[in-house]
Design an enzyme around this catalytic site. Structure first.
Site, PDB file in Angstrom:
ATOM      1  N   ASN A 110     -69.084 -50.133  18.504  1.00 36.86           N
ATOM      2  CA  ASN A 110     -69.119 -51.625  18.289  1.00 36.86           C
ATOM      3  C   ASN A 110     -70.361 -52.380  19.184  1.00 36.86           C
ATOM      4  O   ASN A 110     -70.637 -51.869  20.241  1.00 36.86           O
ATOM      5  CB  ASN A 110     -67.957 -52.189  18.935  1.00 36.86           C
ATOM      6  CG  ASN A 110     -67.738 -53.565  18.811  1.00 36.86           C
ATOM      7  OD1 ASN A 110     -68.056 -54.175  17.676  1.00 36.86           O
ATOM      8  ND2 ASN A 110     -67.155 -54.213  19.921  1.00 36.86           N
ATOM      9  N   HIS A 112     -71.184 -55.626  21.214  1.00 40.27           N
ATOM     10  CA  HIS A 112     -70.658 -56.839  21.692  1.00 40.27           C
ATOM     11  C   HIS A 112     -71.603 -57.517  22.207  1.00 40.27           C
ATOM     12  O   HIS A 112     -72.565 -57.062  23.007  1.00 40.27           O
ATOM     13  CB  HIS A 112     -69.441 -56.559  22.798  1.00 40.27           C
ATOM     14  CG  HIS A 112     -68.727 -57.482  23.326  1.00 40.27           C
ATOM     15  ND1 HIS A 112     -68.025 -58.235  22.625  1.00 40.27           N
ATOM     16  CD2 HIS A 112     -69.027 -58.240  24.425  1.00 40.27           C
ATOM     17  CE1 HIS A 112     -67.391 -59.482  23.241  1.00 40.27           C
ATOM     18  NE2 HIS A 112     -68.187 -59.388  24.323  1.00 40.27           N
ATOM     19  N   ASP A 153     -62.418 -53.992  23.237  1.00 35.30           N
ATOM     20  CA  ASP A 153     -63.698 -54.058  24.085  1.00 35.30           C
ATOM     21  C   ASP A 153     -63.686 -53.288  25.383  1.00 35.30           C
ATOM     22  O   ASP A 153     -64.278 -53.608  26.208  1.00 35.30           O
ATOM     23  CB  ASP A 153     -64.077 -55.567  24.296  1.00 35.30           C
ATOM     24  CG  ASP A 153     -64.406 -56.353  23.213  1.00 35.30           C
ATOM     25  OD1 ASP A 153     -64.947 -55.853  22.052  1.00 35.30           O
ATOM     26  OD2 ASP A 153     -64.386 -57.676  23.276  1.00 35.30           O
ATOM     27  N   GLU A 183     -79.537 -56.796  20.787  1.00 37.50           N
ATOM     28  CA  GLU A 183     -78.459 -56.153  19.894  1.00 37.50           C
ATOM     29  C   GLU A 183     -79.418 -55.445  18.993  1.00 37.50           C
ATOM     30  O   GLU A 183     -78.742 -54.264  18.662  1.00 37.50           O
ATOM     31  CB  GLU A 183     -77.734 -57.255  19.077  1.00 37.50           C
ATOM     32  CG  GLU A 183     -76.930 -57.965  20.002  1.00 37.50           C
ATOM     33  CD  GLU A 183     -75.837 -59.084  19.248  1.00 37.50           C
ATOM     34  OE1 GLU A 183     -75.115 -58.644  18.354  1.00 37.50           O
ATOM     35  OE2 GLU A 183     -75.723 -60.141  19.970  1.00 37.50           O
TER      36      GLU A 183
END
Ligand code: GAR
Length: 216
Positions: A110, A112, A153, A183
């Site tokens: 993932n 974040h 998370d 990112e």
């Protein structure tokens, strides 16, 4: 290094998906390929990006399922049908339960948009993360790639990158700078490391094997 099928899960514009598609085209993932894009929302631009790159797109709307358990089962079934070796959450904003983790243990990454453990957990997604960072007045924020575990998370961190917060930032300007500087770089990098079998998880931490390639 084996050839892996990568499934990317999205819910919106898909700029992180785009960075993955661009990196794949530059050969960054070797023989591994993005073989499916799954969206939790119909009509999002991420699906158009998938189409433009010839990647099959699927829509799995949360509202079509009565509860999180049935949604999670459908998602895990689809990922298995698509023979996903790696699942990447790239702005996927729909909650699923531990079934998906149990069927894809340490195979879900993932991205974040903050430096975990700051500004993360339930309710911290999209612009809300940057609003919270600006409200707190932090001078540095950034992005984190981590493995997904049942706790939101909280899974083992793979890569992080810090980004300066400026005095005149709005949530939108901070979001954009974190995307551009962090990112869009660390997510493809983490995917590359996974595809090259260079990430080990031990006691809740990750270790990156730098002997197999150039240093990070
Ligand atoms: C990205 O900033 C991503 O980090 C964030 O949503 C945005 C999606 O943008 N994800 C989360 O907040 C997850 N908690 P994109 O659709 O343009 O990639």
């Amino acid at each position: 290094m084996s050839k892996k099928n990568i499934a990317v899960l999205v819910s919106g514009g898909g700029t992180n998906l785009q960075s993955l598609l661009d990196c794949q085209e530059k050969g960054m993932f070797g023989e591994s390929r993005i073989t499916a894009v799954i969206s939790s929302k119909e009509g999002v631009f991420a699906l158009e990006r998938a189409k433009r790159h010839g990647v099959p797109g699927f829509v799995l709307p949360r509202k079509s399922y009565p509860d999180i358990a049935s949604y999670s089962k459908a998602l895990a079934d689809l990922l298995e049908e698509q023979k996903a070796d790696l699942v990447v959450l790239a702005g996927f904003l729909t909650i699923f339960d531990e079934q998906v983790f149990l069927r894809f243990p340490y195979r879900i990454l993932n991205i974040h948009p903050a430096l975990i453990p700051s500004f993360c957990g339930k309710g911290y997604y999209g612009l809300h993360v940057h609003e919270a960072a600006l409200k707190k007045g932090v001078k540095i924020s950034g992005a984190t790639v981590h493995f997904v575990t049942p706790e939101c998370d909280a899974g083992p961190i793979v890569l992080q990158k810090a980004v300066a917060v400026l005095d005149d930032d709005t949530p939108e300007t901070l979001q954009r700078r974190i995307m551009e500087q962090a990112e869009w770089k660390i997510l493809p990098e983490a995917v590359r490391l996974f595809c090259e079998d260079r990430i080990t998880v031990k006691n809740g931490r990750t270790y990156i094997d730098n002997d197999k390639g150039e240093s990070l």
